[in-house]
Design an enzyme around this catalytic site. Structure first.
Site, PDB file in Angstrom:
ATOM      1  N   LEU A 258      46.208 -25.195 -13.109  1.00  0.00           N
ATOM      2  CA  LEU A 258      47.624 -24.874 -13.295  1.00  0.00           C
ATOM      3  C   LEU A 258      47.980 -23.994 -12.087  1.00  0.00           C
ATOM      4  CD1 LEU A 258      47.728 -24.107 -17.126  1.00  0.00           C
ATOM      5  CD2 LEU A 258      48.325 -26.232 -15.940  1.00  0.00           C
ATOM      6  N   PRO A 259      48.702 -24.565 -11.123  1.00  0.00           N
ATOM      7  CA  PRO A 259      48.700 -24.029  -9.748  1.00  0.00           C
ATOM      8  C   PRO A 259      49.612 -22.827  -9.526  1.00  0.00           C
ATOM      9  CG  PRO A 259      50.067 -25.973  -9.858  1.00  0.00           C
ATOM     10  CD  PRO A 259      49.505 -25.777 -11.240  1.00  0.00           C
ATOM     11  N   CYS A 260      49.270 -21.689 -10.107  1.00  0.00           N
ATOM     12  CA  CYS A 260      50.100 -20.508  -9.911  1.00  0.00           C
ATOM     13  C   CYS A 260      50.001 -19.976  -8.476  1.00  0.00           C
ATOM     14  CB  CYS A 260      49.759 -19.417 -10.926  1.00  0.00           C
ATOM     15  SG  CYS A 260      48.049 -18.887 -10.874  1.00  0.00           S
ATOM     16  N   HIS A 261      49.017 -20.483  -7.728  1.00  0.00           N
ATOM     17  CA  HIS A 261      48.949 -20.089  -6.308  1.00  0.00           C
ATOM     18  C   HIS A 261      50.120 -20.664  -5.500  1.00  0.00           C
ATOM     19  CE1 HIS A 261      46.720 -23.919  -6.684  1.00  0.00           C
ATOM     20  NE2 HIS A 261      47.144 -24.175  -5.473  1.00  0.00           N
ATOM     21  N   ARG A 262      50.822 -21.638  -6.088  1.00  0.00           N
ATOM     22  CA  ARG A 262      51.958 -22.239  -5.373  1.00  0.00           C
ATOM     23  C   ARG A 262      53.271 -21.486  -5.634  1.00  0.00           C
ATOM     24  NH1 ARG A 262      50.090 -28.145  -7.495  1.00  0.00           N
ATOM     25  NH2 ARG A 262      48.117 -28.208  -6.351  1.00  0.00           N
TER      26      ARG A 262
END
Lengths: 157, 182
Positions: B148-152
């Site tokens: 779940l790409p919270c780095h984006r």
């Protein structure tokens, strides 16, 4: 140690006790210990989410191991020996070293009581739990086992 | 007499096969360090930056029957992601969070590989345009980072802001994906 709290995650319980339970089952069952060991921890895992507290987990897992070993010893012992007496005797000689082999001739309950008391230093109350008996009966089984060992030893001496 | 690795592996596999494990976990090595991944029967449930000390937390959320055991599909997809070969994850997810968090994380999952967004934009997507801070908190508590790409998700001014694995890891993931940082 959080002895009275909820049970630790199963992984911690398993890592803490897996080796001594295998050693215990080897004393009781010799080369048949590995299957019994796996069955012991599967039974423990099946029941683990129903444990209400994390006390006496060591005695609890020895109880399960003892039950698995008893299941293994009672109905099949004579049949196995009858089928392949030489192999069984051979395997036993390899598996039981030094003191362990002494308890080999004891009846299952006495053997478990002696090994739990003198091999694992469990108090009689916990051995009673493991054997599903009263504390007096556990004490009696251990002392009867010791007397039997002594007689056997004296005969051979 | 110690339990051999073979006997140990046999027990762990038998336990998982029988379906009596609440949550299993595994440690996957990656270019951003060890990742502790955890899965239930329903799917991937946790990714933690690090390799130890999660058993109690897993037991608290999923149940006491916690067992370390290989999780092959997660390992494989993460390996492919870090090799740059995988841009989307196909793993089933077991998300046990509050309704608002779930809504935000589902929206987050739609942010494409190599693209960045902002907390405010994500808040707007879930119909709460003023809730950028709350969205930040959800990102902060994301149970399954990377997948779940919270780095984006960046600050309104393009700053990296924060990341559970550290800002250097956030930057490393964005660089891996070829995201252009403003």
């Amino acid at each position: 140690m959080m002895g009275t709290m909820s049970p630790p995650p199963f992984e911690r319980f398993y890592v803490r006790h897996r080796d001594e339970v295998l050693a215990y089952l080897r004393r009781l069952l010799g080369p048949r210990a590995e299957d019994a060991w796996q069955e012991t921890f599967l039974r423990a895992l099946r029941a683990y989410d129903r444990l209400e507290h994390g006390r006496h987990l060591r005695a609890w897992v020895f109880t399960i191991a003892t039950n698995v070993a008893m299941d293994e010893l009672r109905p099949r012992a004579s049949a196995n020996l009858a089928q392949a007496p030489e192999t069984a005797a051979e395997l036993r000689r390899d598996a039981f070293k030094e003191l362990e082999h002494l308890t080999d001739a004891l009846p299952p309950t006495e053997r478990a009581a002696v090994v739990l008391r003198y091999g694992y230093d469990l108090p009689y109350a916990q051995i009673a739990d493991a054997l599903g008996s009263s504390e007096e009966a556990a004490r009696a089984a251990a002392s009867s086992g010791v007397r039997r060992l002594r007689r056997t030893h004296e005969r051979h001496a | 007499m110690n339990v051999t690795p073979e006997l140990d592996a046999r027990f762990r596999a038998a336990a998982v096969r029988e379906g009596i494990v609440d949550v299993r976990y595994d440690v996957v090595d990656s270019p951003v360090g060890d990742l502790l991944v955890a899965a239930t029967e329903r799917g991937l449930a946790r990714i933690h930056f690090g390799s130890t000390g999660q058993e109690e937390e897993l037991a608290r959320v999923f149940g006491s029957r916690v067992l370390r055991s290989p999780i092959d599909d997660v390992r494989r997809e993460l390996d492919e992601y870090f090799e740059g070969k995988r841009h989307e994850f196909d793993l089933p997810i077991d998300l046990r969070v509050a309704a608002f968090n779930e809504e935000v994380l589902r929206e987050l999952a739609r942010v494409p590989y190599g693209v960045t967004t902002t907390y405010g934009a994500l808040a707007a997507k879930v119909g709460r345009p003023t809730a950028a801070r709350a969205v930040g908190t959800v990102m902060n508590r994301n149970p399954i980072p990377i997948v779940l790409p919270c780095h984006r998700v960046l600050g309104a001014n393009g700053s990296l802001t924060g990341y559970a694995g550290g800002l250097d890891v956030k930057l490393q993931l964005l660089q891996l994906e070829g995201a252009i940082l403003g």
